[in-house]
Enzyme design. Structure first.
Site, PDB file in Angstrom:
ATOM      1  CG  ASP A   1       0.273  -3.981   2.834  1.00 38.41           C
ATOM      2  OD1 ASP A   1       0.872  -3.542   1.825  1.00 38.41           O
ATOM      3  OD2 ASP A   1      -0.513  -3.287   3.509  1.00 38.41           O
ATOM      4  CG  HIS A  31      -0.597   0.356   2.486  1.00 38.19           C
ATOM      5  ND1 HIS A  31      -0.291  -0.578   3.456  1.00 38.19           N
ATOM      6  CD2 HIS A  31      -0.410   1.556   3.075  1.00 38.19           C
ATOM      7  CE1 HIS A  31       0.057   0.046   4.577  1.00 38.19           C
ATOM      8  NE2 HIS A  31      -0.011   1.344   4.372  1.00 38.19           N
ATOM      9  CB  SER A  54       2.767   1.735   6.424  1.00 36.54           C
ATOM     10  OG  SER A  54       1.549   1.389   6.999  1.00 36.54           O
TER      11      SER A  54
HETATM   12  N1  ARG Z   1      -4.898   0.755   7.859  1.00 42.36           N
HETATM   13  C1  ARG Z   1      -3.589   0.822   7.272  1.00 42.36           C
HETATM   14  C2  ARG Z   1      -3.039   2.250   7.352  1.00 42.36           C
HETATM   15  O1  ARG Z   1      -3.562   3.106   7.958  1.00 42.36           O
HETATM   16  C3  ARG Z   1      -3.568   0.272   5.893  1.00 42.36           C
HETATM   17  C4  ARG Z   1      -4.247   1.118   4.866  1.00 42.36           C
HETATM   18  C5  ARG Z   1      -4.168   0.559   3.474  1.00 42.36           C
HETATM   19  N2  ARG Z   1      -5.180  -0.452   3.211  1.00 42.36           N
HETATM   20  C6  ARG Z   1      -6.479  -0.174   2.875  1.00 42.36           C
HETATM   21  N3  ARG Z   1      -7.315  -1.148   2.720  1.00 42.36           N
HETATM   22  N4  ARG Z   1      -6.903   1.050   2.687  1.00 42.36           N
HETATM   23  O2  ARG Z   1      -2.519   2.905   6.553  1.00 42.36           O
HETATM   24  N1  ASP Z   2      -1.361   1.584   8.014  1.00 46.28           N
HETATM   25  C1  ASP Z   2      -0.579   2.650   8.594  1.00 46.28           C
HETATM   26  C2  ASP Z   2       0.383   3.262   7.582  1.00 46.28           C
HETATM   27  O1  ASP Z   2       0.131   3.251   6.403  1.00 46.28           O
HETATM   28  C3  ASP Z   2       0.097   2.204   9.824  1.00 46.28           C
HETATM   29  C4  ASP Z   2      -0.772   2.409  11.021  1.00 46.28           C
HETATM   30  O2  ASP Z   2      -1.536   3.383  11.051  1.00 46.28           O
HETATM   31  O3  ASP Z   2      -0.654   1.607  11.949  1.00 46.28           O
HETATM   32  O4  ASP Z   2       1.354   3.889   7.926  1.00 46.28           O
END
Ligand code: ARG
Ligand code: ASP
Length: 738
Positions: free
Chosen positions: A220, A84, A648
């Site tokens: 990921d 991502h 991330s």
């Molecule tokens: N929750 C994670 C973060 O805040 C992963 C986000 C990417 N994945 C998604 N399905 N949007 O960035």
């Molecule tokens: N998914 C988040 C990121 O893209 C990481 C988090 O918020 O824990 O940095």
């Protein structure tokens, strides 16, 4: 009172015992953390992690594109980060014929790696405490503004006096709300090429349904490579560039993790606010989060419905929907978590102990005695403006596409004419925008959200033009939307693009006079002229108060160890592999397996489909060297490391300094860690590195990439060399060419 004090002391001792909380500055590890880390099982020294004089772990960590983290995992500049995080790049190389998002991408050799204009990675060369120099002369400053201008001058002077290496930059940032300043010497590489990415059915497996959730089964990850000039220095893209030789790269452990193993996550967390007073957290939980959640719930209802009905829409709105849903889901988890863990009570308890100590000492009483009352008063005062601000940003700024477009074009509308460069950029922007734009969906979002805006936001902050349009439509927001969307040229992309290309001056005039443009600009201007000004005024006072409060906390609780809030600078966080109890009677295990991917498998589903090759490998248990001792391939695991957005792509590192996983998310129940970390339910989610290797080697057949890495077996061979683990001789590796 005694009970409260007891509970409080208990809380404090809990806090400092709880390995888990904290995002620590690498240069203070020796002082603040080394002993604790070693007591938790770490075999390294602070100097092994961060050193200015010799290669250390920090030399393998990069800020990836300024928004994620990555790590170097070979002596040829191979960089691992999240799928991502590389999503935009993977998408940019994708076409219908070569859809790398859908099918994955694997460069057969270095010559096939794909360049990414604009992408960069930044190494940290050195970190220094420059607080004295930057804060010099601020003691007697008349007010916050005067203080800031002294600081700005000091920063300028400090930067000028630096003797930088040829390829170095320098960055000076405030910490602890501006009570301390640190300087980061950096080195940025700009030739970063895409090496490999799994298909989305692996890299984004579970998509939004599983986002922020455990149990998780997402692979990921993506691979990039840093290129340097022939002297191993940063350079713009060139065919002549060569793979970068790093000062350090992370060996990769095949031994995996067990519950309670030591873990460390090294990266660039973006933003946390751990030291807010209870009044602020209360406002987030009671006022701001509910408003934002409500707005996005309404937007998502419409978008999700449209995506379910039409496969084309599903593709066009996938990434927009993901962006809206990501924060929406996080806020819901955050509010619930804050309530469930009693965050407010804890903050209040801390505040009453603070007051007790402050009042007992005249000097403190004089300096800090009114802090909490001032906070209470100012948070009350800012409340309507903060709420309006969220309504404005969420409705007129983020979730209605037509309003985003109006904002994007506001500069163009002010221009006298378009030169060729601007014309090209605008046309480009519009083509990108309209590729995935469905006015009939956006119109519904507009109607639904504008109804909220006009009902919730004080009429004094809304423009007359907008109010008149609402009156014209008889306060019926569906009619209002119909009128604006049928009249505006912004719903007719082709026409607008052609006009920008053929008759740019007319385009400027048309944009200016457009009904949607006037409506949107009117909302913005009215808002910025009124509510936002009040917000800024009060917020400036709050920032100053927060700085004093931070200083006071550190003075009044000398027995506590403080870590600075995240601010996109390099930090170390550490904890253990750990499951948790999301609710009564339920205990989550800390590791998931490939079997679980197949449990979730839904043929043809856009979130839970599983590629046939992966199903075959699973059916034949064709796991190579990547299964654990029970014969299963681990996919993800949980830890008590304190992470946030920006972490991330951060490496999860074992007790010996080897890579064991790749951070990419947190559990839903613990997303409140940005405001109040709680070791009982805050967990970060990592991909097990053995799953990554399994996908690279067995699934994609990109065995050459695994060969490039240094695989180690620290647990198996820890008696031989407890500090590093020892490399496995090549002939002992069970690498198989497909
Ligand atoms: N929750 C994670 C973060 O805040 C992963 C986000 C990417 N994945 C998604 N399905 N949007 O960035
Ligand atoms: N998914 C988040 C990121 O893209 C990481 C988090 O918020 O824990 O940095």
């Amino acid at each position: 009172m005694r009970i409260i004090t007891f509970v409080f002391v208990f809380l404090i001792s809990q806090m400092s015992l709880h390995a888990g909380e904290g995002m620590w500055l690498p240069l203070f590890l020796k002082q603040l953390n080394e002993a604790e880390m070693q007591s938790m099982g770490m075999k390294l020294t602070a100097e092994d992690i961060y050193s200015v004089n010799k290669g250390s772990l920090k030399d393998a960590i990069v800020h990836f594109g300024g928004f994620c983290t990555g790590e170097v995992i070979s002596n040829q500049g191979l960089v691992l980060t999240n799928h991502h995080c590389g999503y935009g790049q993977i998408q940019s190389h994708s076409t219908l014929e070569n859809n790398y998002l859908e099918d994955g991408f694997w460069a057969a050799d270095k010559g096939k790696e794909l360049s990414n204009p604009g992408l960069f990675v930044t190494f940290i060369v050195r970190i220094e405490d420059v607080s004295d120099a930057i804060l010099k002369g601020t003691e007697g400053a008349a007010n916050a503004k005067a203080r800031q201008s002294i600081i700005d001058k000091n920063i300028d002077a400090a930067k000028k006096s630096m003797e930088l290496g040829k390829f170095e930059d320098v960055l000076i940032r405030p910490f602890f709300e501006g009570n301390q300043y640190f300087m980061f010497t950096t080195q940025t590489f700009k030739d970063i090429r895409l090496v490999g990415a799994p298909p989305s059915s692996i890299g984004k497996f579970g998509a939004d349904t599983d986002n922020w959730e455990w149990p998780r089964h997402t692979g990921d990850f993506a691979l990039f490579r840093i290129y340097a000039n022939k002297d191993n220095n940063p350079a713009e893209y060139s065919e002549d560039n060569i793979p970068y030789t790093p000062r350090h790269f992370l060996p990769v452990s095949l031994d995996g993790v067990a519950e309670d193993d030591f873990t460390m996550v090294f990266g660039f967390p973006g933003r946390t606010r751990e030291y807010l007073p209870s009044f602020a957290v209360e406002q987030v939980v009671d006022v701001l989060n509910p408003a934002k959640i409500d707005i996005r719930t309404k937007a998502l209802e419409i978008i999700d419905g449209a995506m379910r009905e039409d496969a084309q829409v599903k593709i066009q709105y996938a990434s927009k929907q993901a962006r809206i849903a990501n924060a929406w889901k996080k806020w819901i988890g955050e509010s619930q978590g804050l309530q469930k863990t009693g965050a407010l009570e804890k903050k209040r308890m801390l505040e009453s102990e603070f007051l007790k100590r402050v009042n007992a000492k005249p000097e403190w009483k004089q300096k800090y005695g009114s802090l909490l009352n001032d906070f209470e008063r100012l948070y009350k005062e800012v409340r309507p403006y903060a709420l309006t601000r969220d309504y404005f940003n969420e409705i007129a700024g983020r979730n209605i596409e037509l309003m985003r477009l109006v904002n994007a074009l506001s500069r163009v509308a002010k221009a006298d004419s378009m030169d060729e460069g601007l014309q090209g950029r605008v046309a480009n922007y519009l083509e990108n925008f309209y590729k995935d734009y469905r006015p009939e969906i956006d119109k519904k979002v507009f109607a639904s959200l504008m109804e909220v805006y006009f009902n919730k936001v004080d009429g004094n902050y809304i423009s007359d033009y907008a109010k008149e349009r609402v009156e014209d439509a008889g306060k019926n927001y569906t009619d209002l939307a119909e009128k604006i969307y049928s009249k505006s040229i912004f719903t007719r992309g082709d026409e607008l693009i052609t006009m920008v290309k053929k008759d740019p001056d007319n385009a400027i005039k048309t944009i200016r006079e457009d009904i949607a443009f006037q409506f949107g600009r009117g909302l913005s201007e009215a808002y910025y002229d009124s509510s936002e000004k009040e917000y800024t005024r009060i917020n400036d006072e709050l920032k100053e108060l927060q700085r004093t409060y931070m200083k006071a906390l550190m003075e009044v609780f000398p027995e506590q160890r403080f870590y600075p809030d995240a601010n996109s600078t390099m930090r170390v966080t550490y904890g253990q592999v750990k499951g948790y109890e999301p609710r009564d009677g339920v205990r989550y295990q800390p590791v998931t397996y490939l079997d679980g991917v197949l449990e979730k498998y839904k043929p043809g589903d856009y979130e839970f489909d599983v590629p046939i090759k992966l199903r075959k490998l699973h059916a034949g248990k064709d796991y190579g060297q990547y299964a654990d001792e029970t014969g299963k391939v681990p996919v993800c695991f949980l830890g008590s490391n304190h992470t946030t957005g920006g972490n991330s792509g951060s490496p999860a590192i074992d007790a010996h300094g080897n890579l064991i996983g790749l951070n990419f998310d947190r559990v839903w129940e613990g997303t409140m860690s940005d405001l109040n970390y709680d070791a009982s339910i805050c967990r970060n989610i990592m991909v097990d590195v053995r799953y990554i290797l399994f996908i690279v080697d067995k699934y994609a057949g990109a065995t050459h990439l695994v060969e490039e890495m240094k695989l180690v077996r620290p647990k198996r061979f820890s008696k031989v060399n407890p500090k590093k683990g020892i490399p496995i001789p090549k002939e002992k590796l069970k690498l198989k060419k497909n």
